[in-house]
Design a protein around this motif. Sequence first.
Motif, PDB file in Angstrom:
ATOM      1  N   HIS A  87       0.855  -1.182   0.000  1.00  0.00           N
ATOM      2  CA  HIS A  87       0.000   0.000   0.000  1.00  0.00           C
ATOM      3  C   HIS A  87       0.896   1.239   0.000  1.00  0.00           C
ATOM      4  N   VAL A  88       0.556   2.188  -0.843  1.00  0.00           N
ATOM      5  CA  VAL A  88       1.338   3.423  -0.961  1.00  0.00           C
ATOM      6  C   VAL A  88       0.494   4.582  -0.440  1.00  0.00           C
ATOM      7  N   THR A  89       0.951   5.212   0.642  1.00  0.00           N
ATOM      8  CA  THR A  89       0.232   6.324   1.270  1.00  0.00           C
ATOM      9  C   THR A  89       1.136   7.546   1.362  1.00  0.00           C
ATOM     10  N   ALA A  90       0.635   8.682   0.947  1.00  0.00           N
ATOM     11  CA  ALA A  90       1.403   9.928   1.041  1.00  0.00           C
ATOM     12  C   ALA A  90       1.542  10.340   2.509  1.00  0.00           C
ATOM     13  N   SER A  91       2.719  10.836   2.876  1.00  0.00           N
ATOM     14  CA  SER A  91       2.961  11.209   4.267  1.00  0.00           C
ATOM     15  C   SER A  91       3.990  12.324   4.357  1.00  0.00           C
ATOM     16  N   VAL A  92       3.981  13.023   5.498  1.00  0.00           N
ATOM     17  CA  VAL A  92       4.960  14.069   5.798  1.00  0.00           C
ATOM     18  C   VAL A  92       5.512  13.810   7.192  1.00  0.00           C
ATOM     19  N   LEU A  98       4.377  21.459  11.500  1.00  0.00           N
ATOM     20  CA  LEU A  98       4.213  22.217  10.269  1.00  0.00           C
ATOM     21  C   LEU A  98       2.913  21.817   9.567  1.00  0.00           C
ATOM     22  N   ASP A  99       2.495  22.645   8.624  1.00  0.00           N
ATOM     23  CA  ASP A  99       1.280  22.412   7.855  1.00  0.00           C
ATOM     24  C   ASP A  99       1.610  21.498   6.680  1.00  0.00           C
ATOM     25  N   ALA A 100       1.110  20.254   6.733  1.00  0.00           N
ATOM     26  CA  ALA A 100       1.406  19.281   5.678  1.00  0.00           C
ATOM     27  C   ALA A 100       0.891  19.763   4.322  1.00  0.00           C
ATOM     28  N   HIS A 101      -0.260  20.429   4.316  1.00  0.00           N
ATOM     29  CA  HIS A 101      -0.820  20.931   3.056  1.00  0.00           C
ATOM     30  C   HIS A 101       0.114  21.960   2.426  1.00  0.00           C
ATOM     31  N   ALA A 102       0.674  22.859   3.243  1.00  0.00           N
ATOM     32  CA  ALA A 102       1.595  23.881   2.730  1.00  0.00           C
ATOM     33  C   ALA A 102       2.880  23.247   2.209  1.00  0.00           C
ATOM     34  N   ILE A 103       3.348  22.205   2.885  1.00  0.00           N
ATOM     35  CA  ILE A 103       4.560  21.518   2.442  1.00  0.00           C
ATOM     36  C   ILE A 103       4.344  20.884   1.071  1.00  0.00           C
ATOM     37  N   GLY A 120      -1.723  11.487   3.731  1.00  0.00           N
ATOM     38  CA  GLY A 120      -2.796  10.641   4.225  1.00  0.00           C
ATOM     39  C   GLY A 120      -3.566   9.914   3.143  1.00  0.00           C
ATOM     40  N   LYS A 121      -3.384  10.301   1.875  1.00  0.00           N
ATOM     41  CA  LYS A 121      -4.125   9.667   0.786  1.00  0.00           C
ATOM     42  C   LYS A 121      -3.402   8.410   0.310  1.00  0.00           C
ATOM     43  N   THR A 176       6.828  11.875   1.429  1.00  0.00           N
ATOM     44  CA  THR A 176       6.630  10.756   0.513  1.00  0.00           C
ATOM     45  C   THR A 176       5.235  10.916  -0.084  1.00  0.00           C
ATOM     46  N   THR A 177       5.163  11.004  -1.393  1.00  0.00           N
ATOM     47  CA  THR A 177       3.871  11.180  -2.047  1.00  0.00           C
ATOM     48  C   THR A 177       3.856  10.412  -3.358  1.00  0.00           C
TER      49      THR A 177
END
Length: 214
Positions: A87-92, A98-103, A120-121, A176-177
């Motif tokens: 399974h591949v999940t995006a993470s910070v 910090l704001d993961a969305h801004a990163i 998280g996706k 990782t995305t």
Amino acid sequence: MASLAVLSGLVPLVAGCASSQDGKSTTSVSATPKAENPVQEWTCAETTYHWGKLSESTPLVAASQVVRVTSGSHLGLTTYAAIPVRHVTASVESSGKLDAHAILASLRAKMDRSDLAEAGKTLPIPGKEGLFSTDPGNTKGDFVGYLGVHVVTADFAYGCVSKKTGKSAPAYGTVTTWYRPIQGEFKCGIDMKLNDAAREAHALLCGEKAAQGE
């Protein structure tokens, strides 16, 4: 002359001090300027991310069972099942809050890619419908369907996190995305140019004595 040699050897230890005529010690200004930290300027820039190493890969996410076509047979329309490999999940990950969305927004701008997955996706893997359906025809051999995805890993540094203490506190981290799934089929044992996901599936399922279609 010997005494001069000894005195000259002491100069580095008393640099910055000089004797006045009245015998009192005075402090002189050092000729060497204080070294500045060249990293501080960009790490302390507000809302600025500095991106370091960036790498991309196309790992195998799911694969079908081996579909075997024997001599003279014709399977017709065949569905390749999607059996998960990973399974591949995006993470910070970050040393600071910090704001993961801004990163991710910063990384999208750097790569000029708007389709990088949010933290998280998870890449969806097909269910009963399988990867896809196709007709392998009457070509003898073992066939495999596969699903892969483009994965991006990147290190970053962010500027001053805390304004309350007045101290510089840069945060470091890793993203990782993923973006754009890739899928297809191949015939075992055929010497052809395959992407990394297909090569991984070939090594996993075809074995050393894969049918050559002869």
